[in-house]
Enzyme design. Structure first.
Site, PDB file in Angstrom:
ATOM      1  N   GLU A   1       0.824  -1.230   0.136  1.00 51.79           N
ATOM      2  CA  GLU A   1      -0.045  -0.004  -0.041  1.00 51.79           C
ATOM      3  C   GLU A   1       0.979   1.200   0.050  1.00 51.79           C
ATOM      4  OE1 GLU A   1      -3.442   0.867  -0.255  1.00 51.79           O
ATOM      5  OE2 GLU A   1      -2.386   2.547  -0.354  1.00 51.79           O
TER       6      GLU A   1
ATOM      7  N   LYS B   1     -19.429   9.969   5.590  1.00 50.07           N
ATOM      8  CA  LYS B   1     -20.376   9.661   6.484  1.00 50.07           C
ATOM      9  C   LYS B   1     -20.330  10.478   7.639  1.00 50.07           C
ATOM     10  CE  LYS B   1     -21.625   7.587   3.887  1.00 50.07           C
ATOM     11  NZ  LYS B   1     -21.321   7.118   2.543  1.00 50.07           N
TER      12      LYS B   1
ATOM     13  N   GLY C   1     -23.756  15.222 -12.004  1.00 53.88           N
ATOM     14  CA  GLY C   1     -23.901  13.788 -11.893  1.00 53.88           C
ATOM     15  C   GLY C   1     -24.983  13.773 -10.744  1.00 53.88           C
TER      16      GLY C   1
ATOM     17  N   VAL D   1     -23.316  18.049 -19.540  1.00 54.68           N
ATOM     18  CA  VAL D   1     -22.199  18.987 -19.162  1.00 54.68           C
ATOM     19  C   VAL D   1     -21.192  19.050 -20.022  1.00 54.68           C
ATOM     20  CG1 VAL D   1     -20.530  19.590 -17.413  1.00 54.68           C
ATOM     21  CG2 VAL D   1     -23.051  19.189 -16.545  1.00 54.68           C
TER      22      VAL D   1
ATOM     23  N   THR E   1     -19.289  11.990 -12.032  1.00 52.98           N
ATOM     24  CA  THR E   1     -19.950  11.371 -12.993  1.00 52.98           C
ATOM     25  C   THR E   1     -19.261   9.715 -13.386  1.00 52.98           C
ATOM     26  OG1 THR E   1     -18.044  12.149 -14.460  1.00 52.98           O
ATOM     27  CG2 THR E   1     -20.455  13.289 -14.421  1.00 52.98           C
TER      28      THR E   1
ATOM     29  N   ALA F   1     -17.865  -1.006  -1.353  1.00 53.64           N
ATOM     30  CA  ALA F   1     -16.783  -1.525  -0.498  1.00 53.64           C
ATOM     31  C   ALA F   1     -17.319  -2.904  -0.206  1.00 53.64           C
ATOM     32  CB  ALA F   1     -16.653  -0.570   0.659  1.00 53.64           C
TER      33      ALA F   1
ATOM     34  N   HIS G   1     -42.216  -3.559  18.162  1.00 54.85           N
ATOM     35  CA  HIS G   1     -42.790  -2.521  18.035  1.00 54.85           C
ATOM     36  C   HIS G   1     -42.553  -1.557  19.185  1.00 54.85           C
ATOM     37  CE1 HIS G   1     -46.174   0.440  17.372  1.00 54.85           C
ATOM     38  NE2 HIS G   1     -46.396   0.554  18.713  1.00 54.85           N
TER      39      HIS G   1
END
Ligand code: NAI
Length: 464
Positions: free
Chosen positions: A33, A51, A178, A235, A269, A319, A443
């Site tokens: 990585e 998020k 988009g 666009v 997009t 993901a 409930h």
């Protein structure tokens, strides 16, 4: 030089999950990585930071729109953008550090740098070449460019999803190119924080591929929240000058050219596999005609010992799809039977309300030629949703009219992203709508709306 059973290239959700599963199965594993932190696009510049901003901006929106209704009086909190950015960065950091911990726990080596496949079993990182019996390509994706739109995340005027997470300040106006998942999630963040957001979309509906009823309701809801939509518009270009952008688009209905100005333009997009510099051509790894790594149904490329998963291969760029493929590929590499059920992969848009879907849309189910029935239940009939001021929206379940088997489910409403999993499990078990309808649901929960939609497919929903 070191030697491994498996070298995974890329530490996003596909790659790191593949590595952990392989290590659990007793393989000696390394992950290559090049980013400074693990977790790939999702943890660093995708799912997780977005998020955090969605949560913070949702809280602000609630404070401005619903607090007084509940007797929570007082002034609207002021936005400290720097602190909000800090909260986002901290959320990212705890998650990326978490992956580092999991690597240590599972004795996975992190080879820092960008990997080049030199051939079967050989991965070069910097000046060193590492040997591996197997290689898994999990290099993910990058934003697709659009002709005429020059993204410059550092300048912060025309940005992609990465740049949109780190704007210097909250813009007064924003054009989103988009109306897909990225455009609507990040567009929502800024709209809630006070930006005037205009979304320009080529097609005549937002969120391509979603169930048509959801598309309509979702657009209505977002419009109520202040987003403006220009649909059926292609666009042509976006240019930046003196910190302002001009977007030129053509309306498809009459070919007329229009222009709109904005402080920030977000290009959203689509994304494409990120395979640059990986050495695939030299290594003889074949690609599809859409530029993805070509694989068979066991994630094997045409080169023995080289596998590929996640956004780098075909399928939804999600993901959790990458994670499932990572686990399955690790199992195949370890001599087991890895499996992914591509018919039951949920998709969630984390706006408010959330939008979630799994399986076939009504239109796609009808296209298969079978007889289809549809059960719908509005959140207006759900007590919990009303207490949350989220009575807009509905659950829609598609089932086979002859067998009652659940074929798909589409939800727009509170907690949709959590509720969809009950239907995923049902579909994995080949359940009928009646199975869901006969399952006792606590409930008051929003999940009762799923049961009611299932009841609507049989004897009838109760609270309508
Ligand atoms: P997308 O493919 O979801 O949407 C792109 C939109 O741009 C389409 O509606 C398309 O018609 C439109 N478009 C293309 N060219 C255009 C033009 N010239 N003018 C106007 N409109 C144009 O792509 P997006 O939103 O960039 O997301 C990329 C990927 O990332 C997707 O596969 C998505 O599923 C994934 N993602 C998933 C998330 C989630 O699961 N919550 C969050 C963020 C991304």
């Amino acid at each position: 030089m070191s030697s491994y059973d498996l070298i995974v290239i890329g530490a996003g959700p596909g790659g790191y999950v593949c590595a952990i599963r392989a290590a659990q199965l007793g393989l000696k594993v390394a992950v290559v990585e090049g980013r400074a932190t693990l977790g790939g696009t999702c943890l660093n510049v995708g799912c997780i930071p977005s998020k955090a901003l969605l949560h913070a901006s949702h809280m602000y929106h609630e404070a401005g729109h619903n607090f007084e209704k509940m007797g929570l009086m007082g002034e609207l909190p002021a936005i400290d953008w720097t602190v909000m950015q800090g909260y986002k960065a901290e959320t990212v950091e705890t998650n990326t550090k978490g992956i580092e911990f999991l690597f240590k726990k599972n004795k996975i080596d992190w080879i820092k740098g960008w990997g080049v496949i030199e051939g079967p079993g050989k991965v070069k990182v910097g000046d060193e070449t590492h040997d591996a019996k197997n290689i898994a390509i999990a290099t993910g994706s990058e934003p697709s460019p659009l002709k005429g739109v020059e993204v410059d995340n550092d300048a912060g005027v025309i940005v992609d999803s990465t740049g949109a997470l780190v704007l210097a300040k909250i813009p007064e106006t924003m054009v989103v190119i988009g109306a897909g998942v990225i455009g609507l999630e990040l567009g929502s963040v800024y709209a809630r924080l006070g930006t005037k957001v205009t979304v320009i979309e080529y097609l005549d509906a937002i969120t391509p591929g979603m169930d048509a009823d959801i598309q309509k309701q979702f657009q209505r809801t977002l419009t109520k929240q202040g987003l403006t939509f220009v649909l059926g518009a292609a666009v042509q270009s976006a240019t930046a000058k003196d910190g302002q952008a001009t977007v030129t688009y053509k309306l498809r209905k009459d070919d007329s050219e229009q222009q709109v100005e904005a402080d920030v333009v977000l290009l959203a997009t689509g994304r494409r596999p990120f395979l640059n510099g990986l050495g695939l051509e030299a290594a003889g790894v074949a690609l599809t005609d859409r530029g993805q790594v070509a694989i068979d149904d066991h994630w094997r490329t045409n080169v023995p010992g080289i596998y590929a998963i996640g956004d780098a291969v075909a399928g939804p760029m999600l993901a959790h799809k990458a994670e499932d493929e990572g686990i399955a590929a690790a199992e195949v590499i370890a001599g087991k039977a890895g499996h992914v059920n591509y018919d039951v992969i949920p998709g969630v848009i984390y706006t408010s309300p959330e939008v979630a879907s799994v399986g076939l849309t009504e239109a796609a189910a009808k296209e298969t030629g079978r007889k289809v029935k549809v059960g719908k239940f509005p959140f207006m009939g759900n007590a919990r949703a009303k207490a949350l001021f989220q009575g807009d929206g509905f659950v829609k379940i598609i089932a086979d009219a002859d067998t009652d088997r659940v074929l798909g489910c589409h939800i727009i409403g509170p907690n949709a992203g959590e509720m969809i999993h009950e239907v995923c499990v049902a579909m994995e078990f080949g359940a009928s709508a009646e199975d869901i309808a006969m399952t006792c649901h606590a409930h008051p929960t929003t999940s009762e709306a799923v049961r009611e939609a299932a009841l609507a497919l049989g004897g009838g929903a109760i609270h309508v």
